[in-house]
Motif scaffolding. Structure first.
Motif, short mmCIF file in Angstrom:
data_model
loop_
_atom_site.label_atom_id
_atom_site.label_comp_id
_atom_site.label_asym_id
_atom_site.label_seq_id
_atom_site.Cartn_x
_atom_site.Cartn_y
_atom_site.Cartn_z
N SER A 157 0.84 -1.20 0.00
CA SER A 157 0.00 0.00 0.00
C SER A 157 0.88 1.25 0.00
CB SER A 157 -0.90 0.00 1.23
OG SER A 157 -0.14 0.41 2.35
N ILE A 172 -1.04 -5.17 1.12
CA ILE A 172 -2.47 -4.94 0.89
C ILE A 172 -3.20 -6.24 1.21
CG2 ILE A 172 -4.26 -4.48 -0.84
CD1 ILE A 172 -2.29 -2.63 -2.25
N PHE A 223 -5.07 0.74 -2.44
CA PHE A 223 -3.71 1.27 -2.34
C PHE A 223 -3.54 2.07 -1.05
CE2 PHE A 223 -0.39 4.44 -3.61
CZ PHE A 223 0.65 3.54 -3.75
N GLY A 278 -4.99 1.20 1.62
CA GLY A 278 -5.20 0.25 2.70
C GLY A 278 -6.65 0.10 3.15
#
Lengths: 137, 185
Positions: A64, A70, B26, B28
């Protein structure tokens, strides 16, 4: 900064819902009449890219923005809650012609009667919470 | 610059939704708009009524910001990116809706018969919006997600249960559209 990113993502989402007409009652009506490919094209292409994206994230262990892996949790396994809940949601979607994302978009677009839909959607959520343990899941 | 004022075709709209899904992953998070309805219940104090709403809503602040963004996005799109908001639905659909006295079909973004302030003078319209909203909220939470959470996020992650939910969405939607709406409109 993080907060601003989420606001920005929401703005992109809101513009997309409005401009693609996914927030239009007419498009939802037409989708259930099978008279246009439009909504199927939107959901289908989003889904095709989504499947590809998540496969790539998993295969290449993409991290991430904050350097963490992720993780996409699996949904709880069951049948009844998804089938019954889904059918109830579908009845509302077919009637109000708006699902939760577009409800927010339409407030911004100035269709104020949608606030009634939002109020009762919140109420429906609350009633679900009150009687959840009595429902088959 | 003409294109910016035109409605987006499906092959722009769909990939843009995928972009939103990607950006949230992306950062989270996961894509699911109906969770905000639960958060709104908690903010209104529903945690005192049942444990389902007893959670730290501040952890969902990011998603409320996504909703706020969606409101702003709707305003920007209609104010600066649209010259004519009529939705060009199929002529057969227009004819069909006119049979049900939805005269705004083909000339508006939403049916003015349901979504204008004048229309709210009719208690039946308020009832339609209220029942529709209630079913959306109740059903989404019962199913653990709505169109974004199941049809996009869940199916993208190949969750079988999201397929059950999406099939449910269509059973309910088709039943409403074909069997109930003709009597309601």
């Amino acid at each position: 900064m993080r907060q601003l990113s989420f606001l920005f993502i929401g703005i992109v989402f809101g513009i997309t819902m409005y401009k693609s007409e996914a927030a239009s009652w007419f498009r939802i009506y037409e989708m259930f009449q099978f008279k246009s490919f439009h909504m199927y094209g939107i959901i289908g292409s989003a889904l095709a890219l989504g499947v590809l994206m998540i496969q790539l994230i998993k295969r290449y262990k993409i991290k991430s923005a904050f350097g963490e892996p992720i993780e996409i949790p699996d949904k709880a396994k069951s049948f009844y809650r998804y089938a019954y809940g889904g059918i109830i949601f579908g009845l509302g979607w077919g009637l109000a012609g708006a699902c939760p994302g577009p409800i927010f978009t339409l407030i911004g677009a100035g269709f104020y009667p949608i606030l009634i839909v939002l109020f009762f959607a919140v109420l429906g959520t609350w009633v679900y919470g009150l009687i959840a343990d009595k429902l088959p899941h | 610059m003409e294109w910016i004022y035109n409605p987006w075709p499906w092959y722009i709209g769909g990939p843009m939704i995928a972009l939103v899904l990607f950006l949230l992953l992306f950062f989270g998070k996961s894509f699911g708009m109906s969770s905000n309805l639960r958060t709104l219940c908690t903010i209104c104090g529903a945690g005192k009524t049942t444990a389902f709403f007893n959670f730290d809503w501040k952890k969902q602040q990011w998603n409320l910001l996504v909703s706020l963004g969606a409101i702003i996005g709707g305003a920007l799109a209609t104010q600066y990116m649209t010259s004519d908001d009529a939705v060009a639905i199929h002529p057969d659909t227009v004819t069909k809706l006119k049979e049900f006295q939805i005269e705004s079909a083909g000339t508006a973004y939403l049916p003015t018969e349901l979504f204008s302030l004048e229309a709210l003078m009719d208690p039946k319209v308020i009832l339609v919006l209220a029942v529709g909203g209630f079913l959306v909220g109740f059903g989404a939470r019962y199913a653990g997600g709505c169109t974004s959470g199941h049809a996009i996020s869940g199916l993208s992650n190949l969750q079988l249960v999201s397929l059950y939910a999406v099939i449910g969405f269509f059973i309910g939607g088709l039943f409403m559209n074909h069997l109930l709406l003709p009597y309601i409109l």
